[in-house]
Write a protein that holds these residues in place. Sequence first.
Motif, PDB file in Angstrom:
ATOM      1  N   LEU A  12       0.799  -1.226   0.000  1.00 24.59           N
ATOM      2  CA  LEU A  12       0.000   0.000   0.000  1.00 24.59           C
ATOM      3  C   LEU A  12       0.828   1.269   0.000  1.00 24.59           C
ATOM      4  O   LEU A  12       0.334   2.313  -0.410  1.00 24.59           O
ATOM      5  N   PRO A  53     -13.137  -1.369  -1.419  1.00 22.68           N
ATOM      6  CA  PRO A  53     -11.957  -1.737  -2.217  1.00 22.68           C
ATOM      7  C   PRO A  53     -11.536  -0.559  -3.083  1.00 22.68           C
ATOM      8  O   PRO A  53     -12.376   0.239  -3.506  1.00 22.68           O
ATOM      9  N   TRP A  66      -7.168  -6.914   3.533  1.00 18.87           N
ATOM     10  CA  TRP A  66      -6.195  -5.864   3.862  1.00 18.87           C
ATOM     11  C   TRP A  66      -5.357  -6.382   5.024  1.00 18.87           C
ATOM     12  O   TRP A  66      -5.892  -6.876   6.008  1.00 18.87           O
ATOM     13  N   GLN A  67      -4.049  -6.239   4.944  1.00 21.38           N
ATOM     14  CA  GLN A  67      -3.189  -6.626   6.068  1.00 21.38           C
ATOM     15  C   GLN A  67      -2.822  -5.378   6.846  1.00 21.38           C
ATOM     16  O   GLN A  67      -2.424  -4.355   6.275  1.00 21.38           O
ATOM     17  N   LYS A  68      -2.974  -5.448   8.174  1.00 15.46           N
ATOM     18  CA  LYS A  68      -2.617  -4.336   9.043  1.00 15.46           C
ATOM     19  C   LYS A  68      -1.143  -4.449   9.434  1.00 15.46           C
ATOM     20  O   LYS A  68      -0.534  -5.518   9.311  1.00 15.46           O
ATOM     21  N   TYR A  73      -5.615  -9.147   9.872  1.00 12.80           N
ATOM     22  CA  TYR A  73      -6.290  -8.895   8.598  1.00 12.80           C
ATOM     23  C   TYR A  73      -7.661  -8.266   8.774  1.00 12.80           C
ATOM     24  O   TYR A  73      -8.359  -8.533   9.752  1.00 12.80           O
ATOM     25  N   LEU A  92      -2.500   0.201   7.228  1.00  9.33           N
ATOM     26  CA  LEU A  92      -2.673  -0.951   6.356  1.00  9.33           C
ATOM     27  C   LEU A  92      -1.428  -1.063   5.490  1.00  9.33           C
ATOM     28  O   LEU A  92      -0.969  -0.067   4.931  1.00  9.33           O
ATOM     29  N   ARG A  94      -0.656  -4.079   3.216  1.00 12.02           N
ATOM     30  CA  ARG A  94      -0.787  -4.804   1.949  1.00 12.02           C
ATOM     31  C   ARG A  94      -2.251  -5.104   1.643  1.00 12.02           C
ATOM     32  O   ARG A  94      -3.095  -5.133   2.538  1.00 12.02           O
ATOM     33  N   LEU A  95      -2.497  -5.379   0.380  1.00 13.82           N
ATOM     34  CA  LEU A  95      -3.840  -5.625  -0.124  1.00 13.82           C
ATOM     35  C   LEU A  95      -3.805  -6.825  -1.053  1.00 13.82           C
ATOM     36  O   LEU A  95      -2.894  -6.958  -1.866  1.00 13.82           O
ATOM     37  N   VAL A 115      -2.501 -12.502   2.559  1.00 15.91           N
ATOM     38  CA  VAL A 115      -2.056 -11.412   1.692  1.00 15.91           C
ATOM     39  C   VAL A 115      -0.653 -11.721   1.204  1.00 15.91           C
ATOM     40  O   VAL A 115       0.203 -12.140   1.969  1.00 15.91           O
TER      41      VAL A 115
END
Length: 123
Positions: A12, A53, A66-68, A73, A92, A94-95, A115
Amino acid sequence: MRIRNLYDPPTLKDREAVKPWAPTGMTASSKITDEGCEITVTGESEQGCWLNPPTPRPDGLANVVWQKKDGSYLIGLIKNMTVQMPAGVMVLTRLCGFDDRSLVDILQNVGLPLVFAATDHPY
C-alpha cells in the motif's frame, strides 16, 4: 494450488491512499507513509466508517483482504467487499484481491497467509 493477487502492486505504500466512507458524526482521513496507508477515524456513529476496495476494481474481483501493520487482517464482507473501520489510527500495509471468495476460507483453515507480496504465489 496457485493464488493470484488481482491487485498490483499489493504494497500500500506504493498505491494511492484509500479513504473510508464516514457517516454524519464521524470523520476519516488517510495518507501514505513509509509503512503503508495510515487511516485515521474519529467520532462515533452506530454505523461506523466503511472502507471500500480501491478503484478501479480488477476484473473478476470476488473479495479483498487488507493486512494491518500488526499482521492481522481485515476481510471484506461477502456481499460488497467493504470492511468496517473502528475509531482510531490504523496502518494498512498490503492488499490482496481474490477471484474466488472461498480461497479466503481455505487459506485461513490451513493457517496460510491471506495477503501476498507477489502477484502469483504457489502453495
